[in-house]
Design an enzyme around this catalytic site. Structure first.
Site, PDB file in Angstrom:
ATOM      1  N   VAL A   7       0.839  -1.199   0.000  1.00 47.81           N
ATOM      2  CA  VAL A   7       0.000   0.000   0.000  1.00 47.81           C
ATOM      3  C   VAL A   7       0.873   1.246   0.000  1.00 47.81           C
ATOM      4  CG1 VAL A   7      -1.880   1.209   1.156  1.00 47.81           C
ATOM      5  CG2 VAL A   7      -1.714  -1.288   1.334  1.00 47.81           C
ATOM      6  N   THR A  10      -0.085   6.472  -3.498  1.00 44.08           N
ATOM      7  CA  THR A  10      -0.812   6.630  -4.749  1.00 44.08           C
ATOM      8  C   THR A  10      -1.535   5.357  -5.174  1.00 44.08           C
ATOM      9  OG1 THR A  10       0.837   8.258  -5.477  1.00 44.08           O
ATOM     10  CG2 THR A  10      -0.612   7.341  -7.166  1.00 44.08           C
ATOM     11  N   ASN A  11      -0.858   4.220  -5.036  1.00 49.51           N
ATOM     12  CA  ASN A  11      -1.427   2.952  -5.514  1.00 49.51           C
ATOM     13  C   ASN A  11      -1.312   1.849  -4.468  1.00 49.51           C
ATOM     14  OD1 ASN A  11      -0.049   4.003  -8.491  1.00 49.51           O
ATOM     15  ND2 ASN A  11      -2.221   3.476  -8.407  1.00 49.51           N
ATOM     16  N   ILE A  12      -2.228   0.893  -4.554  1.00 48.34           N
ATOM     17  CA  ILE A  12      -2.116  -0.380  -3.842  1.00 48.34           C
ATOM     18  C   ILE A  12      -1.785  -1.433  -4.885  1.00 48.34           C
ATOM     19  CG2 ILE A  12      -3.306  -2.143  -2.484  1.00 48.34           C
ATOM     20  CD1 ILE A  12      -5.164   0.056  -1.436  1.00 48.34           C
ATOM     21  N   ALA A 108       7.681   0.824   6.024  1.00 46.20           N
ATOM     22  CA  ALA A 108       7.576  -0.619   5.822  1.00 46.20           C
ATOM     23  C   ALA A 108       8.033  -1.019   4.426  1.00 46.20           C
ATOM     24  CB  ALA A 108       6.130  -1.061   6.053  1.00 46.20           C
ATOM     25  N   ASP A 109       7.707  -0.202   3.424  1.00 43.31           N
ATOM     26  CA  ASP A 109       8.085  -0.536   2.049  1.00 43.31           C
ATOM     27  C   ASP A 109       9.600  -0.561   1.877  1.00 43.31           C
ATOM     28  OD1 ASP A 109       8.096   2.239   2.519  1.00 43.31           O
ATOM     29  OD2 ASP A 109       7.682   2.730   0.434  1.00 43.31           O
ATOM     30  N   ARG A 110      10.306   0.311   2.593  1.00 45.30           N
ATOM     31  CA  ARG A 110      11.766   0.361   2.473  1.00 45.30           C
ATOM     32  C   ARG A 110      12.392  -0.902   3.057  1.00 45.30           C
ATOM     33  NH1 ARG A 110      13.663   6.156   4.622  1.00 45.30           N
ATOM     34  NH2 ARG A 110      15.527   5.697   3.391  1.00 45.30           N
ATOM     35  N   THR A 132       5.646   7.699  -4.930  1.00 41.88           N
ATOM     36  CA  THR A 132       5.205   9.062  -4.642  1.00 41.88           C
ATOM     37  C   THR A 132       6.383   9.891  -4.151  1.00 41.88           C
ATOM     38  OG1 THR A 132       3.040   8.173  -4.048  1.00 41.88           O
ATOM     39  CG2 THR A 132       3.526  10.435  -3.364  1.00 41.88           C
ATOM     40  N   THR A 184       6.683  25.128 -23.860  1.00 43.19           N
ATOM     41  CA  THR A 184       6.549  25.027 -22.403  1.00 43.19           C
ATOM     42  C   THR A 184       6.400  23.594 -21.932  1.00 43.19           C
ATOM     43  OG1 THR A 184       5.536  27.223 -22.344  1.00 43.19           O
ATOM     44  CG2 THR A 184       5.199  25.816 -20.423  1.00 43.19           C
TER      45      THR A 184
END
Length: 284
Positions: A7, A10-12, A108-110, A132, A184
């Site tokens: 989780v 931005t996304n799961i 936790a993701d790290r 993100t 631009t």
């Protein structure tokens, strides 16, 4: 089968494993307003679309950097899979020695990425997660999580530029092919993408130099692993990334599950909705 939830803000990302092998994976939008039933119905439809039996899921593991979604997914696990989910957090066996000043502050993701990367590629290594936020993590050859760096991700930078300026438009995140841009849109794309590439190149160079202090052999090669949705885009313009591994987090969750499934102090289930439903993190 094991259902793993990664989780992010931005996304799961969901991964379905059978006998240690990933069968399939899906990506959903992270939505704090969705209920357990809404997520449950979406997941049920995903299973049906791939002709999979949702009743074959025997356990659930969750890694999240969004605390507000955690309760919802724990509720979902009990109601739809009749299991208390394993939640990545304090007390989970990972095989890493975390050298952070306060280990509880590490996302936790790290940790999950570090577990998977060290298992697959060995150490020392640097893991870059293009989510993100763009995170850089250093892991020694002894499986020591040494720390790292956090920077705004490409999408955050793009959104901030659009929201905080009066005339600059929102752009697609893609490489324009040059930095002397004549419109631009390309100018913004060049600044975002090439600026991010330059940041990654510099931080990796600095991190490799600092990693020598933790290595018994200063000549040992430091491998650089990239993951996350925008990893391929950034990898295309720099040479410091050795491997792009999009499924790194999900594979890390499966590895951690195998390390913990036999040593729960509390039974993971089955449980019934409305009874024996303790949504606090299990201790291991």
């Amino acid at each position: 089968m094991l259902l793993a939830f990664d989780v992010g803000n931005t996304n799961i990302v969901l991964g379905l494993f059978q006998d240690g092998r990933m069968i399939t994976n899906w990506r959903l939008e992270t939505d704090n307003n969705k209920s357990a039933d809404e997520y449950g119905m979406i997941i049920n439809q995903l299973f049906k679309y791939e002709d999979l039996d949702i009743n074959e899921v025997k356990d659930v593991i969750i890694s999240t950097v969004v605390p507000s979604v955690l309760y919802t997914l724990q509720h979902l696990s009990v109601k739809y899979f009749h299991r208390k989910a394993i939640v990545i957090g304090a007390g989970i066996k990972t095989g890493l020695v975390v050298k952070y000043d306060n280990p509880k502050q590490v996302g936790a993701d790290r940790i999950v990425n570090a577990v998977a990367a060290h298992a697959k590629y060995g150490g020392p290594l640097i893991i870059i997660d293009f989510g993100t936020a763009t995170t850089f993590c250093a892991v020694s050859e002894k499986a020591e999580y040494l720390g790292g760096t956090i920077a705004p991700g490409l999408k955050i930078s793009s959104d901030a530029l659009f929201e905080k300026t009066a005339k600059l438009p929102k752009v697609e995140l893609e490489e324009p092919g040059h930095v002397i841009c004549r419109n631009t849109i390309n100018s913004i794309q060049g600044g975002l993408v090439y600026g991010h590439m330059g940041m990654v190149d510099y931080i990796v160079k600095k991190m490799k130099a600092e990693l020598q202090e933790y290595s018994a052999d200063a000549s040992q090669e430091v491998k650089v692993i990239a993951t996350g949705g925008l990893a391929t885009l950034i990898d295309g313009g720099i040479d410091c990334i050795d491997y792009v591994d999009k499924m790194l987090t999900l594979e890390g969750l499966e590895i951690i599950y195998r390390k913990n499934k036999k040593i729960r102090k509390k039974s993971p289930g089955p449980v019934r909705e409305g009874r024996d439903c303790n949504y606090a993190e299990d201790s291991f």
